[in-house]
Write an enzyme that holds these catalytic residues in place. Structure first.
Site, PDB file in Angstrom:
ATOM      1  N   ILE A  75       0.850  -1.050   0.327  1.00  0.00           N
ATOM      2  CA  ILE A  75       0.200  -0.099   0.105  1.00  0.00           C
ATOM      3  C   ILE A  75       1.452   1.482   0.143  1.00  0.00           C
ATOM      4  CG2 ILE A  75      -0.673  -0.293   2.589  1.00  0.00           C
ATOM      5  CD1 ILE A  75      -3.227   1.077   1.855  1.00  0.00           C
TER       6      ILE A  75
ATOM      7  N   MET B 136       1.597   4.910   0.681  1.00  0.00           N
ATOM      8  CA  MET B 136       0.794   6.305   1.322  1.00  0.00           C
ATOM      9  C   MET B 136       1.544   7.685   1.167  1.00  0.00           C
ATOM     10  SD  MET B 136      -1.298   4.394   4.930  1.00  0.00           S
ATOM     11  CE  MET B 136      -2.279   3.035   5.206  1.00  0.00           C
TER      12      MET B 136
ATOM     13  N   GLU C 277       3.601  10.137  18.087  1.00  0.00           N
ATOM     14  CA  GLU C 277       2.885  11.921  17.741  1.00  0.00           C
ATOM     15  C   GLU C 277       1.367  11.889  16.704  1.00  0.00           C
ATOM     16  OE1 GLU C 277       7.218  12.310  18.495  1.00  0.00           O
ATOM     17  OE2 GLU C 277       6.439  11.564  16.964  1.00  0.00           O
TER      18      GLU C 277
ATOM     19  N   GLN D  28      22.472  -8.631  41.911  1.00  0.00           N
ATOM     20  CA  GLN D  28      20.134  -8.539  42.240  1.00  0.00           C
ATOM     21  C   GLN D  28      20.358  -7.524  41.206  1.00  0.00           C
ATOM     22  OE1 GLN D  28      20.164  -4.886  45.506  1.00  0.00           O
ATOM     23  NE2 GLN D  28      19.043  -6.293  46.512  1.00  0.00           N
TER      24      GLN D  28
ATOM     25  N   ALA E 241       4.447  14.266   2.843  1.00  0.00           N
ATOM     26  CA  ALA E 241       3.509  14.513   3.399  1.00  0.00           C
ATOM     27  C   ALA E 241       4.150  13.504   4.400  1.00  0.00           C
ATOM     28  CB  ALA E 241       2.691  13.459   2.691  1.00  0.00           C
ATOM     29  N   GLY E 242       4.350  12.377   4.663  1.00  0.00           N
ATOM     30  CA  GLY E 242       4.889  11.868   6.123  1.00  0.00           C
ATOM     31  C   GLY E 242       4.081  10.277   6.206  1.00  0.00           C
ATOM     32  N   SER E 243       3.859  11.637   7.448  1.00  0.00           N
ATOM     33  CA  SER E 243       1.667  10.889   8.515  1.00  0.00           C
ATOM     34  C   SER E 243       0.729  11.768   7.967  1.00  0.00           C
ATOM     35  CB  SER E 243       2.504  10.871  10.177  1.00  0.00           C
ATOM     36  OG  SER E 243       3.260   9.716  10.547  1.00  0.00           O
TER      37      SER E 243
ATOM     38  N   GLU F 212      -4.606  -2.413  11.622  1.00  0.00           N
ATOM     39  CA  GLU F 212      -2.463  -1.817  11.524  1.00  0.00           C
ATOM     40  C   GLU F 212      -2.130  -1.540  12.794  1.00  0.00           C
ATOM     41  OE1 GLU F 212       0.636   0.895   8.491  1.00  0.00           O
ATOM     42  OE2 GLU F 212      -1.693   0.833   8.550  1.00  0.00           O
TER      43      GLU F 212
ATOM     44  N   GLY G 291      28.160  -7.128  25.525  1.00  0.00           N
ATOM     45  CA  GLY G 291      29.381  -6.689  24.493  1.00  0.00           C
ATOM     46  C   GLY G 291      29.115  -7.694  23.491  1.00  0.00           C
TER      47      GLY G 291
END
Length: 382
Positions: free
Chosen positions: A128, A130, A372, A284, A135-137, A247, A345
């Site tokens: 899809i 979008m 956001e 601990q 534009a982003g979100s 979604e 590590g």
């Protein structure tokens, strides 16, 4: 009834658990031994999709003859098994639980018969489109256009960050059919691979999800039949808002299982690893960090399972789905960082899965709507 290792779960039926067993065998046989190589190649071979289709592992939430006779519970167990296997390169969930449901919900009988059986078989890989570079979100601001000329739409524009972008053989394009109307001028139009003017750009290099093919898509005077419109013209934004709750739940389900898997892996590792004459688990600080992680993971599990139950009854609200995604991905990022630290590590080495999982998880707070955006959705209900 099943257990996640934290609590006894009641959200799944016996048929859900049967699918889980089948999926786990498939992942152990066809996915886990090869996933590292796919990460090096940057893509999952298409024949894996065909194999999953033959196993009945695609479109599981759709009714026959479009995938099976399932519901979202079947989709959820497959998402969980994907997370358990660490198979971050698979785009099955986007294909089966996002793209296919759009076609099933808004497509005509002819469209559903044309595309969904082939998607269930893995013969058509779905995507899809979008997000756009500028534009982003903000889906209201998409600039890709579709102008009607007789019995065709002519599509122009570009998309980016498209999951399954290289492999896709069918893509739902979010575009403007009435630019002056803003959000009320958005439509969903299906474009098939091989259509003149439709091209795939470079495979994007990401800091995580190395085996998942993410790409730019370009549409240069792409002409498709008007019959490729999903639902009604200019109703696309409404359709997107209705389906985005699922979604976001998909993202939350995966995050919750990832936390549980790597909590157990970290417990096992710290019980074996020795430092200063004792196991790391015996300190601990280690036990307290793992105890806190278990408490938080258990709370998340109860909430996510409740969201699954609500969605099975079609009662999951957009703000509750946003809460699930916001909480799950935030906790996943924080706890995987703690788990990596407890590996020392070795956590930074590709030999152990925790490092890759930590890197892969970061996008959860971005895709499907950023943190956001989730907060904005929740804030509207205050």
């Amino acid at each position: 009834m099943s257990t996640s290792g934290l609590i006894q779960r009641t959200v799944y039926r016996e048929d859900h658990e049967q699918l889980r067993e089948q999926a786990r065998r498939f992942f152990d046989r066809e996915i886990v031994p090869f996933h590292a190589e796919w990460e090096r190649q940057g893509i999952v071979p298409k024949d894996v999709w065909r194999k999953a289709g033959r196993e009945g592992l695609l479109n599981t939430m759709l009714p026959e003859p479009y995938g099976g006779s399932g519901d979202f519970g079947h989709a959820a167990v497959l998402i969980e098994e994907t997370a358990r296997a660490g198979a971050s390169g698979l785009g099955f969930a986007l294909h089966s639980d996002i793209v296919a449901p759009y076609i099933h919900a808004y497509g005509s009988p002819r469209q559903k018969d044309r595309w969904l059986p082939r998607m269930a078989a893995g013969e058509l890989i779905g995507a899809i489109a979008m997000t756009e570079p500028g534009a982003g979100s903000d889906l209201k601001s998409v600039r890709a256009s579709a102008v009607r000329e007789g019995d065709r739409y002519v599509i122009n524009g570009s998309k980016t960050f498209i999951t399954n972008g290289i492999n896709c053989e069918l893509v739902i394009v979010v575009c403007k059919t009435a630019p002056d109307l803003g959000a009320k001028g958005v439509s969903l139009i299906v474009v098939e691979d091989g259509t003149p003017g439709f091209s795939k750009g470079r495979k994007l290099e990401k800091i995580g999800l190395a085996a998942q093919d993410t790409a730019e898509l370009f549409f240069d005077n792409v002409r498709v039949p008007v019959d490729n419109l999903l639902g009604q013209e200019n109703m696309g934004f409404k359709y997107l808002m209705h389906e985005l709750a699922q979604e976001r739940l998909v993202v939350a389900v995966r995050a919750a299982m990832s936390i549980e898997v790597f909590l157990q892996k970290t417990i096992d590792y710290t019980r074996e690893r020795k430092a200063f004459g004792q196991t790391v688990f015996e300190f601990q600080n280690t036990r307290f960090k793992l105890a806190e992680a278990k408490a938080q993971a258990t709370m998340l599990r109860v909430f996510v399972d409740d969201c699954i139950a609500l969605h099975l009854d079609r009662q999951l609200s957009p703000e509750r789905a946003a809460m699930a995604k916001l909480n799950a991905t935030g906790l996943q990022n924080r706890l995987l960082d703690e788990f990596l630290q407890l590996h020392g590590g070795y956590g930074y080495m590709t030999e152990y899965q925790i490092g890759r999982a930590w890197t892969d998880a970061r996008v959860g707070r971005i895709y499907g709507g950023s943190d956001e955006i989730m907060k904005e959705i929740i804030a509207r209900t205050l």
